[in-house]
Enzyme design. Structure first.
Site, PDB file in Angstrom:
ATOM      1  N   ASP A  30      31.614  66.331 -34.612  1.00 16.78           N
ATOM      2  CA  ASP A  30      31.006  67.290 -33.677  1.00 16.78           C
ATOM      3  C   ASP A  30      32.102  68.151 -33.064  1.00 16.78           C
ATOM      4  O   ASP A  30      33.193  67.655 -32.756  1.00 16.78           O
ATOM      5  CB  ASP A  30      30.232  66.545 -32.579  1.00 16.78           C
ATOM      6  CG  ASP A  30      29.119  67.401 -32.000  1.00 16.78           C
ATOM      7  OD1 ASP A  30      27.940  67.034 -32.164  1.00 16.78           O
ATOM      8  OD2 ASP A  30      29.427  68.450 -31.376  1.00 16.78           O
ATOM      9  N   ARG A 154      10.922  59.578 -34.880  1.00 19.00           N
ATOM     10  CA  ARG A 154      10.407  59.971 -33.565  1.00 19.00           C
ATOM     11  C   ARG A 154      11.392  59.539 -32.498  1.00 19.00           C
ATOM     12  O   ARG A 154      11.931  58.424 -32.566  1.00 19.00           O
ATOM     13  CB  ARG A 154       9.081  59.251 -33.262  1.00 19.00           C
ATOM     14  CG  ARG A 154       7.902  59.741 -34.054  1.00 19.00           C
ATOM     15  CD  ARG A 154       6.803  58.711 -34.006  1.00 19.00           C
ATOM     16  NE  ARG A 154       7.297  57.416 -34.515  1.00 19.00           N
ATOM     17  CZ  ARG A 154       6.665  56.254 -34.363  1.00 19.00           C
ATOM     18  NH1 ARG A 154       5.549  56.183 -33.703  1.00 19.00           N
ATOM     19  NH2 ARG A 154       7.188  55.147 -34.867  1.00 19.00           N
ATOM     20  N   GLU A 155      11.602  60.387 -31.508  1.00 17.23           N
ATOM     21  CA  GLU A 155      12.447  59.983 -30.386  1.00 17.23           C
ATOM     22  C   GLU A 155      11.822  58.763 -29.736  1.00 17.23           C
ATOM     23  O   GLU A 155      10.608  58.656 -29.633  1.00 17.23           O
ATOM     24  CB  GLU A 155      12.558  61.122 -29.372  1.00 17.23           C
ATOM     25  CG  GLU A 155      13.358  62.271 -29.936  1.00 17.23           C
ATOM     26  CD  GLU A 155      13.640  63.372 -28.911  1.00 17.23           C
ATOM     27  OE1 GLU A 155      13.446  63.121 -27.706  1.00 17.23           O
ATOM     28  OE2 GLU A 155      14.046  64.452 -29.333  1.00 17.23           O
ATOM     29  N   HIS A 260      -4.329  60.545 -29.475  1.00 17.20           N
ATOM     30  CA  HIS A 260      -4.370  60.323 -28.028  1.00 17.20           C
ATOM     31  C   HIS A 260      -4.414  61.675 -27.330  1.00 17.20           C
ATOM     32  O   HIS A 260      -3.470  62.453 -27.420  1.00 17.20           O
ATOM     33  CB  HIS A 260      -3.146  59.549 -27.544  1.00 17.20           C
ATOM     34  CG  HIS A 260      -3.040  58.205 -28.169  1.00 17.20           C
ATOM     35  ND1 HIS A 260      -3.926  57.195 -27.893  1.00 17.20           N
ATOM     36  CD2 HIS A 260      -2.184  57.710 -29.086  1.00 17.20           C
ATOM     37  CE1 HIS A 260      -3.621  56.139 -28.606  1.00 17.20           C
ATOM     38  NE2 HIS A 260      -2.564  56.420 -29.344  1.00 17.20           N
ATOM     39  N   ALA A 261      -5.519  61.906 -26.635  1.00 11.59           N
ATOM     40  CA  ALA A 261      -5.626  63.172 -25.904  1.00 11.59           C
ATOM     41  C   ALA A 261      -4.673  63.146 -24.716  1.00 11.59           C
ATOM     42  O   ALA A 261      -4.379  62.085 -24.158  1.00 11.59           O
ATOM     43  CB  ALA A 261      -7.063  63.363 -25.440  1.00 11.59           C
ATOM     44  N   GLY A 266       4.713  68.228 -26.594  1.00 10.93           N
ATOM     45  CA  GLY A 266       5.968  68.899 -26.253  1.00 10.93           C
ATOM     46  C   GLY A 266       7.064  68.336 -27.136  1.00 10.93           C
ATOM     47  O   GLY A 266       6.791  67.866 -28.234  1.00 10.93           O
ATOM     48  N   CYS A 269      10.574  69.089 -31.323  1.00  8.41           N
ATOM     49  CA  CYS A 269      10.204  69.326 -32.732  1.00  8.41           C
ATOM     50  C   CYS A 269       8.903  70.085 -32.911  1.00  8.41           C
ATOM     51  O   CYS A 269       8.888  71.161 -33.502  1.00  8.41           O
ATOM     52  CB  CYS A 269      10.125  67.991 -33.457  1.00  8.41           C
ATOM     53  SG  CYS A 269      11.639  67.060 -33.307  1.00  8.41           S
TER      54      CYS A 269
HETATM   55  C1  UGA Z   1       7.973  64.279 -33.997  1.00 13.01           C
HETATM   56  C2  UGA Z   1       7.356  63.572 -35.221  1.00 13.01           C
HETATM   57  O1  UGA Z   1       6.430  62.564 -34.805  1.00 13.01           O
HETATM   58  C3  UGA Z   1       8.449  62.930 -36.073  1.00 13.01           C
HETATM   59  O2  UGA Z   1       7.878  62.366 -37.258  1.00 13.01           O
HETATM   60  C4  UGA Z   1       9.475  64.010 -36.462  1.00 13.01           C
HETATM   61  O3  UGA Z   1      10.546  63.462 -37.204  1.00 13.01           O
HETATM   62  C5  UGA Z   1      10.037  64.650 -35.203  1.00 13.01           C
HETATM   63  O4  UGA Z   1       8.963  65.220 -34.448  1.00 13.01           O
HETATM   64  C6  UGA Z   1      11.023  65.691 -35.637  1.00 13.01           C
HETATM   65  O5  UGA Z   1      10.622  66.669 -36.284  1.00 13.01           O
HETATM   66  O6  UGA Z   1      12.233  65.494 -35.475  1.00 13.01           O
HETATM   67  P1  UGA Z   1       8.858  63.468 -31.585  1.00 13.01           P
HETATM   68  O7  UGA Z   1       8.878  64.914 -31.232  1.00 13.01           O
HETATM   69  O8  UGA Z   1      10.029  62.615 -31.281  1.00 13.01           O
HETATM   70  O9  UGA Z   1       8.578  63.287 -33.177  1.00 13.01           O
HETATM   71  O10 UGA Z   1       7.641  62.819 -30.810  1.00 13.01           O
HETATM   72  P2  UGA Z   1       6.132  62.392 -31.076  1.00 13.01           P
HETATM   73  O11 UGA Z   1       6.001  60.947 -30.829  1.00 13.01           O
HETATM   74  O12 UGA Z   1       5.659  62.882 -32.379  1.00 13.01           O
HETATM   75  O13 UGA Z   1       5.398  63.162 -29.884  1.00 13.01           O
HETATM   76  C7  UGA Z   1       5.378  64.577 -29.795  1.00 13.01           C
HETATM   77  C8  UGA Z   1       4.466  65.036 -28.704  1.00 13.01           C
HETATM   78  O14 UGA Z   1       3.104  64.810 -29.041  1.00 13.01           O
HETATM   79  C9  UGA Z   1       4.674  64.336 -27.352  1.00 13.01           C
HETATM   80  O15 UGA Z   1       4.604  65.293 -26.325  1.00 13.01           O
HETATM   81  C10 UGA Z   1       3.530  63.360 -27.275  1.00 13.01           C
HETATM   82  O16 UGA Z   1       3.154  63.044 -25.958  1.00 13.01           O
HETATM   83  C11 UGA Z   1       2.447  64.129 -27.978  1.00 13.01           C
HETATM   84  N1  UGA Z   1       1.389  63.262 -28.558  1.00 13.01           N
HETATM   85  C12 UGA Z   1       1.675  62.444 -29.597  1.00 13.01           C
HETATM   86  C13 UGA Z   1       0.110  63.324 -28.039  1.00 13.01           C
HETATM   87  O17 UGA Z   1      -0.172  64.068 -27.076  1.00 13.01           O
HETATM   88  N2  UGA Z   1      -0.865  62.541 -28.602  1.00 13.01           N
HETATM   89  C14 UGA Z   1      -0.620  61.708 -29.645  1.00 13.01           C
HETATM   90  O18 UGA Z   1      -1.562  61.041 -30.128  1.00 13.01           O
HETATM   91  C15 UGA Z   1       0.683  61.655 -30.157  1.00 13.01           C
END
Ligand code: UGA
Length: 440
Positions: A30, A154-155, A260-261, A266, A269
């Site tokens: 980095d 996923r984070e 999940h609603a 956010g 990604c």
């Molecule tokens: C997302 C993808 O899930 C990963 O597979 C991908 O690798 C990653 O983006 C990326 O492109 O690097 P991430 O952004 O870490 O991962 O988080 P998520 O768990 O997917 O959640 C994203 C958003 O959706 C959050 O704000 C979460 O609260 C929301 N969410 C998720 C909902 O509102 N309802 C759900 O049922 C699921």
């Protein structure tokens, strides 16, 4: 295998640590000297469960290194990963590829022996071609292949996702040709520890692999947005969105995950990648209208959450104190990027409310982006004297709050649960005026 990982952001750091844990020798590179110094001292620049232990073990065992000057590591590498940021460029949704191009330039002059250059950053279709052209131009004799290997972690669950993936997508052009065959062998060896029962590796052409990443994120964003709209409809017609989600999710063709609603998606990604896909598709003359609408609906949804709070406190936020629980875009991360809180908190203060907030990991990051709010030591302090409690992020510690204690200290027993953590009947029985998402 010897791996050089350019970029120690989320993807680079987690991937680097996991590859080292697989037994490879990994150097994470980095430009940010202070970040490298912190990493060498065992201090993680991000909050990710399990990452500090993984890094510590692999550094101790001599498989994981950090450096500002990656020249030697790149020269010796079998695979050089590009895991730098691709933020949204200002004015439009394009991904900014300047860091990717700079990495390609850097690699070009250092290649020695056959080297696989892997783009792990999320990059628009055709970026692999650009990386290849940059390297070929700068170093016409170099022996290399450019491969796409998008990351789906996923984070908050990144290490598990890396080590137990649903699939690993690897894009190699002319995979049966002389260079393609060698690149496939390197990639297969890198991911060999994953081959327990069935190999999760999916080999495709490079452009296809690049698109798979965007298509996956856009589909998930659309799925969330769909259930969010169903939630609004449930409220209007007197139905329950959790049961609707279960009722449709049990159909294997739909699946129960990501239904999940909530207050809108956010993170680093979905917002960025959906925008980039929209731009890319428009430019290719094949617009993706479902994704365009998803972006619009989600943006509007995040902005509209303040209305729920306004309604819960009787129509006027002026002079009210609002206790906000959770600021990050989801639990188990300190990431604030595009979090619904970034729309909600300023809208509350603009309407004359005082905001008291608590987040277990996100307050440092939130402090850089939000002003005019008081950061509290814990959930009970955030709710003391409040006219409403608002759950923005479903951290575990908000799932079993001492409701009697809260009720005693709040100015009014009102809760707006944007993540459906509590049950409406229970909350009413406990004497709360309770509103949630998609449950009447
Ligand atoms: C997302 C993808 O899930 C990963 O597979 C991908 O690798 C990653 O983006 C990326 O492109 O690097 P991430 O952004 O870490 O991962 O988080 P998520 O768990 O997917 O959640 C994203 C958003 O959706 C959050 O704000 C979460 O609260 C929301 N969410 C998720 C909902 O509102 N309802 C759900 O049922 C699921």
């Amino acid at each position: 295998m010897r791996v050089a990982m350019i970029g120690t952001g989320y993807v680079g750091l987690v991937s680097g640590a996991c590859f080292a844990d697989f037994g490879h020798v990994v150097t994470c590179i980095d430009k940010d000297a202070s970040k490298i110094a912190r990493l060498e001292a065992g201090e993680m620049p991000i909050y990710e469960p399990g990452l500090d232990d993984l890094v510590e073990t692999n550094v101790r065992d001599g498989r994981l290194f950090f450096t500002v000057d990656g020249a030697e590591a790149i020269r010796n590498a079998d695979a050089v990963f590009i895991a730098v940021g691709t933020p949204t460029r200002r004015g439009g949704g394009h991904a900014d590829l300047s860091y990717v191009h700079a990495a390609a330039e850097e690699i070009a002059g250092l290649i020695e022996g056959f080297t696989v250059i892997v783009t792990k950053s999320t990059v628009p279709v055709g970026t692999g071609d650009e990386v290849e052209a940059i390297i070929r131009k700068a170093n016409p004799d170099a022996d290399f292949a450019v491969v796409s290997n998008p990351e789906f972690l996923r984070e908050g669950a990144a290490i598990g996702d890396f080590k137990r993936p649903d699939r690993v997508v690897i894009g190699i052009d002319d995979v049966d040709g002389a260079t393609g065959t060698r690149a496939k062998a390197v990639m297969s060896e890198l991911y060999r520890p994953l081959n327990l029962n069935e190999s999760p590796l999916l080999f495709t052409a490079r452009r296809t692999s690049e698109l798979i990443k965007y298509a996956a994120n856009a589909f998930l964003a659309m799925k969330i947005t769909f259930i969010n709209e169903m939630a609004d409809l449930c409220e209007a017609v007197g139905a329950d969105v959790q049961q609707v989600a279960r009722g449709i999710g049990l159909d294997n063709r739909i699946g129960s995950k990501f239904l999940h609603a909530g207050p809108g998606y956010g993170g680093s990604c979905f917002p960025k990648d959906t925008l980039a896909l929209v731009q890319m598709a428009r430019e290719a003359g094949a617009p993706v209208r479902l994704v365009e609408t998803t972006v619009e609906v989600n943006d509007a949804r995040k902005r509209s959450m303040v209305e729920r709070v306004r309604k819960a406190v009787g129509g006027d936020l002026k002079g009210k104190t609002i206790g906000v629980l959770g600021l990050t875009f989801k639990p188990n991360t300190d990431d604030m990027r595009d979090s619904p809180a970034l729309d909600l908190v300023p809208a509350l203060t603009a309407a004359g409310a005082t905001v008291q907030a608590f987040d277990p990991e996100g307050m440092h990051e939130a402090g850089k982006l939000l002003s005019e709010l008081t950061f509290c030591e814990g959930p009970y302090e955030a709710l003391a004297g409040a006219h409403a409690a608002v759950i923005v992020t479903e951290w575990d510690q908000f799932r079993a709050l001492d409701l009697d204690r809260i009720k005693l200290t709040m100015a009014k027993p009102v809760m707006v649960d944007l993540r459906n953590v509590y049950r409406p009947d229970e909350m009413r029985a406990r004497g709360f005026r309770y509103s949630s998402i998609g449950r009447s």
